[in-house]
Design a protein around this motif. Structure first.
Motif, mmCIF file in Angstrom:
data_model
loop_
_atom_site.group_PDB
_atom_site.id
_atom_site.type_symbol
_atom_site.label_atom_id
_atom_site.label_comp_id
_atom_site.label_asym_id
_atom_site.label_seq_id
_atom_site.Cartn_x
_atom_site.Cartn_y
_atom_site.Cartn_z
ATOM 1 N N ALA A 87 17.450 62.697 -1.412
ATOM 2 C CA ALA A 87 17.577 61.143 -0.624
ATOM 3 C C ALA A 87 17.485 61.363 0.457
ATOM 4 O O ALA A 87 17.633 62.713 1.012
ATOM 5 C CB ALA A 87 18.973 60.559 -1.527
ATOM 6 N N GLY A 88 17.259 60.096 1.309
ATOM 7 C CA GLY A 88 16.975 59.650 2.780
ATOM 8 C C GLY A 88 16.238 60.590 3.398
ATOM 9 O O GLY A 88 15.706 61.549 2.812
ATOM 10 N N ASP A 89 15.880 59.766 4.679
ATOM 11 C CA ASP A 89 15.202 60.377 5.136
ATOM 12 C C ASP A 89 15.413 60.971 6.785
ATOM 13 O O ASP A 89 14.949 61.539 7.357
ATOM 14 C CB ASP A 89 13.600 59.389 6.023
ATOM 15 C CG ASP A 89 14.876 58.422 7.178
ATOM 16 O OD1 ASP A 89 15.492 58.476 6.470
ATOM 17 O OD2 ASP A 89 13.857 57.564 7.817
ATOM 18 N N ARG A 90 16.807 61.418 7.086
ATOM 19 C CA ARG A 90 17.654 61.629 7.708
ATOM 20 C C ARG A 90 17.243 61.069 8.677
ATOM 21 O O ARG A 90 17.676 62.189 10.394
ATOM 22 C CB ARG A 90 17.198 63.448 7.832
ATOM 23 C CG ARG A 90 17.367 64.516 6.666
ATOM 24 C CD ARG A 90 18.638 63.702 6.294
ATOM 25 N NE ARG A 90 19.350 64.896 5.658
ATOM 26 C CZ ARG A 90 18.984 64.641 3.465
ATOM 27 N NH1 ARG A 90 18.833 63.381 3.467
ATOM 28 N NH2 ARG A 90 19.445 65.612 2.968
ATOM 29 N N ASP A 94 17.522 55.858 2.877
ATOM 30 C CA ASP A 94 17.263 55.994 1.626
ATOM 31 C C ASP A 94 16.579 54.859 1.155
ATOM 32 O O ASP A 94 17.366 54.107 0.958
ATOM 33 C CB ASP A 94 17.679 56.616 0.616
ATOM 34 C CG ASP A 94 17.603 56.861 -0.671
ATOM 35 O OD1 ASP A 94 16.344 57.819 -0.376
ATOM 36 O OD2 ASP A 94 17.842 56.937 -1.582
ATOM 37 N N GLU A 135 11.504 54.363 6.309
ATOM 38 C CA GLU A 135 12.111 55.591 5.234
ATOM 39 C C GLU A 135 11.829 56.813 4.680
ATOM 40 O O GLU A 135 11.475 57.596 4.143
ATOM 41 C CB GLU A 135 13.230 55.292 5.474
ATOM 42 C CG GLU A 135 13.355 53.596 4.963
ATOM 43 C CD GLU A 135 13.083 52.614 5.715
ATOM 44 O OE1 GLU A 135 12.634 52.343 6.197
ATOM 45 O OE2 GLU A 135 13.656 51.554 5.236
ATOM 46 N N ARG A 138 8.948 58.979 5.297
ATOM 47 C CA ARG A 138 9.932 59.641 5.823
ATOM 48 C C ARG A 138 10.479 60.805 5.197
ATOM 49 O O ARG A 138 10.867 61.511 4.970
ATOM 50 C CB ARG A 138 10.288 59.404 7.290
ATOM 51 C CG ARG A 138 9.559 58.459 7.820
ATOM 52 C CD ARG A 138 10.241 57.732 9.710
ATOM 53 N NE ARG A 138 8.888 57.046 10.519
ATOM 54 C CZ ARG A 138 8.896 56.492 11.023
ATOM 55 N NH1 ARG A 138 10.080 55.479 10.211
ATOM 56 N NH2 ARG A 138 8.090 55.804 11.765
ATOM 57 N N LYS A 139 10.607 59.922 4.026
ATOM 58 C CA LYS A 139 11.499 61.117 3.353
ATOM 59 C C LYS A 139 10.615 61.821 2.063
ATOM 60 O O LYS A 139 10.894 63.410 1.916
ATOM 61 C CB LYS A 139 12.396 60.100 1.551
ATOM 62 C CG LYS A 139 12.981 60.493 0.433
ATOM 63 C CD LYS A 139 13.303 60.091 -0.203
ATOM 64 C CE LYS A 139 13.038 58.925 -0.356
ATOM 65 N NZ LYS A 139 14.405 58.276 -1.347
ATOM 66 N N ARG A 142 9.303 65.145 4.577
ATOM 67 C CA ARG A 142 11.141 65.722 4.363
ATOM 68 C C ARG A 142 10.322 67.083 3.728
ATOM 69 O O ARG A 142 10.844 67.923 3.909
ATOM 70 C CB ARG A 142 11.858 64.935 4.858
ATOM 71 C CG ARG A 142 13.419 65.972 4.497
ATOM 72 C CD ARG A 142 14.366 65.365 4.739
ATOM 73 N NE ARG A 142 15.685 64.848 3.899
ATOM 74 C CZ ARG A 142 15.570 65.322 3.078
ATOM 75 N NH1 ARG A 142 16.119 66.201 3.299
ATOM 76 N NH2 ARG A 142 16.198 63.750 2.083
#
Length: 320
Positions: A87-90, A94, A135, A138-139, A142
């Protein structure tokens, strides 16, 4: 209970009548209606075959959007094993419209990324109807970079009306995130295969589907804009969506002829929503075959094939 589309209304009457007869028999064991019900079943099967033999582009769009059609989560749960969501795009958050994580496909480690629409009111709102925000892209970037680092093939499942056009998404760089995700697809040194399982809407779909090999389910759609959006722009009338769907060449059959996609995955009679298990199994078989095409190819070859594929896109249709 089956949800019938507008063009399936005659079919709903026949299937409804067969169910009424069987309900009558269940309430009164002395009533024998099986012969008549079986005849209605056969009539319904014939009607279904005739209806789906010559669907118009607009009718295919309706089937692609059917509420009971299997979504990304359904495919992940049934095709893949050892699913580990990431999870998440840092960076910001998320995005629940995008699912991604590690899994195994027939024992092979892969990275899976896809759009998830949700299956009821609560989950559709949570998943934003499959419309990703920055996001989400972007996730995906990643996770693609992680897959590249560890030499894992990437599988993407496409099912979105398009990227979310809201104010917050635009403020956080929606178009830049889509462009970066598309760029990352082209940079990958591992195989990337994609399947359009429902709707493939505009750049929101391309950002995951700039792949070595792209497949579409038989009744899915893939287009730069929705038929309603196209009709609103060209005719200033969203009710012209049927004409727009025809002009957009958004069906799997048209896109295979144009060289935009590489294969069509057959759906059960009546669409994927009528036999979810069979549709999901067909996609699993197609994904295994698609990945096998790129076994043993190095990063340079994979990037070159992808680049040539997209630079040459459209030439097949122009030659015709």
């Amino acid at each position: 209970m089956t949800q019938y589309l507008d063009f399936e209304k005659p079919l709903s009457e026949v299937e409804g009548k067969a169910e009424e007869l069987r309900a009558m028999a269940r309430s009164d064991s002395k009533v024998d209606v099986e012969k008549e019900a079986s005849q209605l079943d056969q009539k319904a099967r014939d009607m279904l075959a005739n209806l789906y033999r010559n669907l118009s582009p607009w009718q295919k769009a309706q089937v692609a959007r059917h509420a009971e059609r299997p979504h990304c989560k359904d495919y992940i749960e049934r095709i893949f094993t050892e699913w580990t969501p990431l999870a998440g795009d840092r960076n910001f958050a998320d995005d629940h419209a995008v699912m991604g994580g590690l899994a195994r496909l027939d024992g092979r480690s892969v990275m899976v990324i896809g759009h998830e629409k949700g299956h009821d009111t609560r989950t559709r709102i949570e998943r934003n109807f499959g419309m990703a925000r920055p996001e989400g892209y972007r996730k995906a970037i990643r996770l693609m970079q992680m897959a590249d680092r560890f030499g894992l093939p990437v599988v993407t499942l496409i099912d979105t009306p398009g990227a979310y056009p809201g104010k917050g998404a635009e403020e956080r760089g929606q178009s830049e995130a889509i462009a970066r995700s598309t760029q990352e697809c082209l940079r990958l040194g591992v195989p990337l295969v994609s399947v359009v399982i429902g709707e493939g809407g505009s750049g929101g779909a391309v950002a995951f589907a700039t792949a070595n090999s792209v497949a579409m389910l038989e009744h899915s759609i893939y287009s730069v804009i929705s038929p309603e959006g196209c009709a609103s722009i060209l005719w200033k009338d969203a009710e012209k969506m049927r004409e727009a769907a025809e002009a957009l060449r958004l069906t799997a059959q048209d896109l295979l002829k144009l060289g935009v996609i590489d294969r069509i995955v057959a759906e059960p009679l009546g669409g994927a929503h009528r036999d979810r298990h069979a549709a999901i199994a067909s996609v699993g078989t197609a994904l295994t075959a698609m990945l096998a095409e790129f076994d043993g190819q190095n990063a340079e070859t994979l990037r070159g094939q992808r680049r040539a594929k997209y630079l040459g896109m459209g030439s097949k249709g122009l030659a015709a």
